[in-house]
Scaffold this motif. Structure first.
Motif, PDB file in Angstrom:
ATOM      1  N   PRO A   1      69.570 -27.781 -51.821  1.00 24.39           N
ATOM      2  CA  PRO A   1      68.101 -27.728 -51.757  1.00 24.39           C
ATOM      3  C   PRO A   1      67.603 -27.214 -50.395  1.00 24.39           C
ATOM      4  N   ALA A   2      66.502 -26.468 -50.449  1.00 30.84           N
ATOM      5  CA  ALA A   2      65.836 -25.935 -49.239  1.00 30.84           C
ATOM      6  C   ALA A   2      66.737 -24.994 -48.445  1.00 30.84           C
ATOM      7  N   ARG A   3      67.667 -24.352 -49.110  1.00 31.13           N
ATOM      8  CA  ARG A   3      68.569 -23.423 -48.429  1.00 31.13           C
ATOM      9  C   ARG A   3      67.801 -22.247 -47.842  1.00 31.13           C
ATOM     10  N   GLY A   4      66.891 -21.678 -48.614  1.00 29.57           N
ATOM     11  CA  GLY A   4      66.106 -20.562 -48.112  1.00 29.57           C
ATOM     12  C   GLY A   4      65.237 -20.954 -46.934  1.00 29.57           C
ATOM     13  N   PHE A   5      64.654 -22.148 -46.998  1.00 26.33           N
ATOM     14  CA  PHE A   5      63.828 -22.622 -45.886  1.00 26.33           C
ATOM     15  C   PHE A   5      64.671 -22.799 -44.626  1.00 26.33           C
ATOM     16  N   PHE A   6      65.893 -23.303 -44.801  1.00 27.72           N
ATOM     17  CA  PHE A   6      66.777 -23.507 -43.657  1.00 27.72           C
ATOM     18  C   PHE A   6      67.158 -22.173 -43.014  1.00 27.72           C
ATOM     19  N   LEU A   7      67.435 -21.166 -43.856  1.00 26.86           N
ATOM     20  CA  LEU A   7      67.776 -19.845 -43.328  1.00 26.86           C
ATOM     21  C   LEU A   7      66.609 -19.248 -42.546  1.00 26.86           C
ATOM     22  N   GLY A   8      65.397 -19.385 -43.091  1.00 26.64           N
ATOM     23  CA  GLY A   8      64.229 -18.892 -42.376  1.00 26.64           C
ATOM     24  C   GLY A   8      64.001 -19.634 -41.076  1.00 26.64           C
ATOM     25  N   SER A   9      64.283 -20.943 -41.074  1.00 24.63           N
ATOM     26  CA  SER A   9      64.104 -21.744 -39.860  1.00 24.63           C
ATOM     27  C   SER A   9      65.064 -21.308 -38.762  1.00 24.63           C
ATOM     28  N   LEU A  10      66.261 -20.868 -39.150  1.00 28.81           N
ATOM     29  CA  LEU A  10      67.212 -20.394 -38.144  1.00 28.81           C
ATOM     30  C   LEU A  10      66.659 -19.207 -37.367  1.00 28.81           C
ATOM     31  N   ILE A  11      66.047 -18.277 -38.085  1.00 29.52           N
ATOM     32  CA  ILE A  11      65.474 -17.101 -37.423  1.00 29.52           C
ATOM     33  C   ILE A  11      64.307 -17.503 -36.530  1.00 29.52           C
ATOM     34  N   VAL A  12      63.479 -18.430 -37.010  1.00 24.70           N
ATOM     35  CA  VAL A  12      62.341 -18.894 -36.210  1.00 24.70           C
ATOM     36  C   VAL A  12      62.829 -19.573 -34.931  1.00 24.70           C
ATOM     37  N   LEU A  13      63.867 -20.408 -35.048  1.00 20.12           N
ATOM     38  CA  LEU A  13      64.401 -21.086 -33.872  1.00 20.12           C
ATOM     39  C   LEU A  13      64.963 -20.098 -32.866  1.00 20.12           C
ATOM     40  N   HIS A  14      65.633 -19.058 -33.370  1.00 20.77           N
ATOM     41  CA  HIS A  14      66.204 -18.057 -32.463  1.00 20.77           C
ATOM     42  C   HIS A  14      65.110 -17.235 -31.773  1.00 20.77           C
ATOM     43  N   ALA A  15      63.935 -17.148 -32.395  1.00 19.82           N
ATOM     44  CA  ALA A  15      62.849 -16.346 -31.820  1.00 19.82           C
ATOM     45  C   ALA A  15      62.163 -17.051 -30.656  1.00 19.82           C
ATOM     46  N   PHE A  16      62.306 -18.381 -30.546  1.00 16.08           N
ATOM     47  CA  PHE A  16      61.644 -19.107 -29.474  1.00 16.08           C
ATOM     48  C   PHE A  16      62.274 -18.758 -28.132  1.00 16.08           C
ATOM     49  N   PRO A  17      61.487 -18.323 -27.142  1.00 15.01           N
ATOM     50  CA  PRO A  17      62.039 -18.100 -25.800  1.00 15.01           C
ATOM     51  C   PRO A  17      62.506 -19.414 -25.192  1.00 15.01           C
ATOM     52  N   THR A  18      63.580 -19.351 -24.438  1.00 14.45           N
ATOM     53  CA  THR A  18      64.140 -20.565 -23.839  1.00 14.45           C
ATOM     54  C   THR A  18      63.148 -21.267 -22.937  1.00 14.45           C
ATOM     55  N   VAL A  19      62.351 -20.494 -22.211  1.00 16.54           N
ATOM     56  CA  VAL A  19      61.437 -21.088 -21.226  1.00 16.54           C
ATOM     57  C   VAL A  19      60.371 -21.942 -21.891  1.00 16.54           C
ATOM     58  N   THR A  20      60.013 -21.668 -23.161  1.00 15.93           N
ATOM     59  CA  THR A  20      58.997 -22.470 -23.842  1.00 15.93           C
ATOM     60  C   THR A  20      59.537 -23.838 -24.251  1.00 15.93           C
ATOM     61  N   LEU A  21      60.854 -23.991 -24.285  1.00 19.51           N
ATOM     62  CA  LEU A  21      61.454 -25.262 -24.689  1.00 19.51           C
ATOM     63  C   LEU A  21      62.006 -26.056 -23.514  1.00 19.51           C
ATOM     64  N   ILE A  22      61.914 -25.510 -22.314  1.00 22.87           N
ATOM     65  CA  ILE A  22      62.640 -26.069 -21.182  1.00 22.87           C
ATOM     66  C   ILE A  22      62.147 -27.459 -20.806  1.00 22.87           C
ATOM     67  N   ILE A  23      60.828 -27.745 -20.939  1.00 26.06           N
ATOM     68  CA  ILE A  23      60.305 -29.065 -20.568  1.00 26.06           C
ATOM     69  C   ILE A  23      60.828 -30.130 -21.525  1.00 26.06           C
ATOM     70  N   ALA A  24      60.776 -29.830 -22.824  1.00 24.04           N
ATOM     71  CA  ALA A  24      61.281 -30.786 -23.803  1.00 24.04           C
ATOM     72  C   ALA A  24      62.775 -31.015 -23.620  1.00 24.04           C
ATOM     73  N   ILE A  25      63.521 -29.944 -23.366  1.00 24.66           N
ATOM     74  CA  ILE A  25      64.969 -30.076 -23.151  1.00 24.66           C
ATOM     75  C   ILE A  25      65.244 -30.902 -21.903  1.00 24.66           C
ATOM     76  N   PHE A  26      64.469 -30.687 -20.860  1.00 19.47           N
ATOM     77  CA  PHE A  26      64.616 -31.440 -19.611  1.00 19.47           C
ATOM     78  C   PHE A  26      64.440 -32.940 -19.851  1.00 19.47           C
ATOM     79  N   LEU A  27      63.415 -33.323 -20.615  1.00 21.01           N
ATOM     80  CA  LEU A  27      63.154 -34.740 -20.889  1.00 21.01           C
ATOM     81  C   LEU A  27      64.268 -35.347 -21.749  1.00 21.01           C
ATOM     82  N   ILE A  28      64.746 -34.596 -22.723  1.00 19.24           N
ATOM     83  CA  ILE A  28      65.813 -35.111 -23.589  1.00 19.24           C
ATOM     84  C   ILE A  28      67.096 -35.337 -22.796  1.00 19.24           C
ATOM     85  N   LEU A  29      67.454 -34.397 -21.932  1.00 19.61           N
ATOM     86  CA  LEU A  29      68.674 -34.556 -21.131  1.00 19.61           C
ATOM     87  C   LEU A  29      68.560 -35.740 -20.178  1.00 19.61           C
ATOM     88  N   GLN A  30      67.369 -35.965 -19.649  1.00 19.28           N
ATOM     89  CA  GLN A  30      67.184 -37.126 -18.782  1.00 19.28           C
ATOM     90  C   GLN A  30      67.379 -38.425 -19.557  1.00 19.28           C
TER      91      GLN A  30
END
Length: 276
Positions: free
Chosen positions: A100-129
């Motif tokens: 189930p939701a295989r097509g949605f998952f495939l589309g989500s992979l492309i969307v995730l890859h499109a995000f620039p790293t710098v836009t996620l850096i604050i959230a990643i910083f908090l999670i690593l802490q």
């Protein structure tokens, strides 16, 4: 002869656009091995003094070039291994299983890859802490591998799509298990894609700068890209640019060697299909 003559305009245009890069690389190579009078561009001597970082630690508070190189190699190696292993299995599941939701998952992979790293850096910083992985090489490896996975999974899924389903069915009918069929019949068919992902993710990890700089600023987790940045920031206007170029050449040499050896494997990354 006529065909070669028609290619000259294309080659000329490519040379013109490549000329700045070629000039820059020439000066990098020349300045790393020569000395010259300040204010001139003509070398007046040959020297290995700019490569003194190879046999003596620079007095800048860093860990030393060999420790930093080991960090860089471990970062790139374990990132590429993690990306390759997960992409190899996840790509097979997405190619062969109609969940189930295989097509949605495939589309989500492309969307995730499109995000620039710098836009996620604050959230990643908090999670690593929160996880206690901030300022550690392991934390940066986990983050880099996670950011590379969408592309790796999609590419491996495309390679699996090019393998005929009948090959697996024939193996199952002969009494082999699904794992044996995957390991002995399917995996050899997608080996070019696996090698390309492995090499591509290794090179991406080797050249990474933003993640190690922000998420591992300490000297114990330093990599070559941040080592070069530290040399410039600490030196200011008095920075030894010939030394900087020598370190840059040392940093780029493994990448050049890998490209020369595995260039055919890297081209195979575009050989897989992209069927849904």
């Amino acid at each position: 002869m006529k065909s070669n003559f028609r290619n000259w305009p294309v080659l000329l245009v490519l040379f013109i656009f490549s000329a700045p890069l070629l000039i820059m690389l020439t000066f990098l190579l020349v300045d790393a091995f020569t000395t010259k009078v300040p204010g001139t561009m003509i070398p007046n001597g040959f020297t290995f003094h700019h490569f003194r970082f190879l046999w003596t630690d620079l007095d800048d508070g860093s860990w030393g070039i060999w420790g930093v190189t080991l960090n860089t190699f471990n970062f790139a190696l374990f990132t590429s291994l993690a990306v390759s292993a997960i992409s190899l299995t996840a790509g097979y599941a997405l190619s062969r299983l109609a969940f189930p939701a295989r097509g949605f998952f495939l589309g989500s992979l492309i969307v995730l890859h499109a995000f620039p790293t710098v836009t996620l850096i604050i959230a990643i910083f908090l999670i690593l802490q929160l996880l206690g992985l901030y300022n550690t090489l392991i934390g940066v490896i986990v983050v880099k591998a996670a950011l590379e996975l969408p592309f790796g999974i999609w590419v491996m899924k495309g390679f699996y799509d090019t393998v005929p389903w009948e090959i697996e069915m024939a193996g199952v009918q002969d009494g082999a298990s699904r794992f044996t069929v995957w390991w002995q019949l399917v995996l050899p068919q997608v080996q070019p894609g696996l090698m390309a992902i492995l090499i591509f993710s290794f090179l991406s990890g080797w050249s990474e700068f933003i993640l190690p700089m922000v998420l591992a600023p300490g000297t114990e987790a330093q990599v070559l890209s941040t080592y070069l940045a530290t040399m410039l920031l600490d030196g200011g206007t008095q920075a030894d640019f010939n030394l900087f170029k020598a370190v840059g050449l040392f940093y780029a040499l493994p990448v050049i060697v890998i490209y020369l050896i595995f260039q055919n494997k890297l081209m195979n990354i575009y050989g897989g299909g992209t069927k849904g």
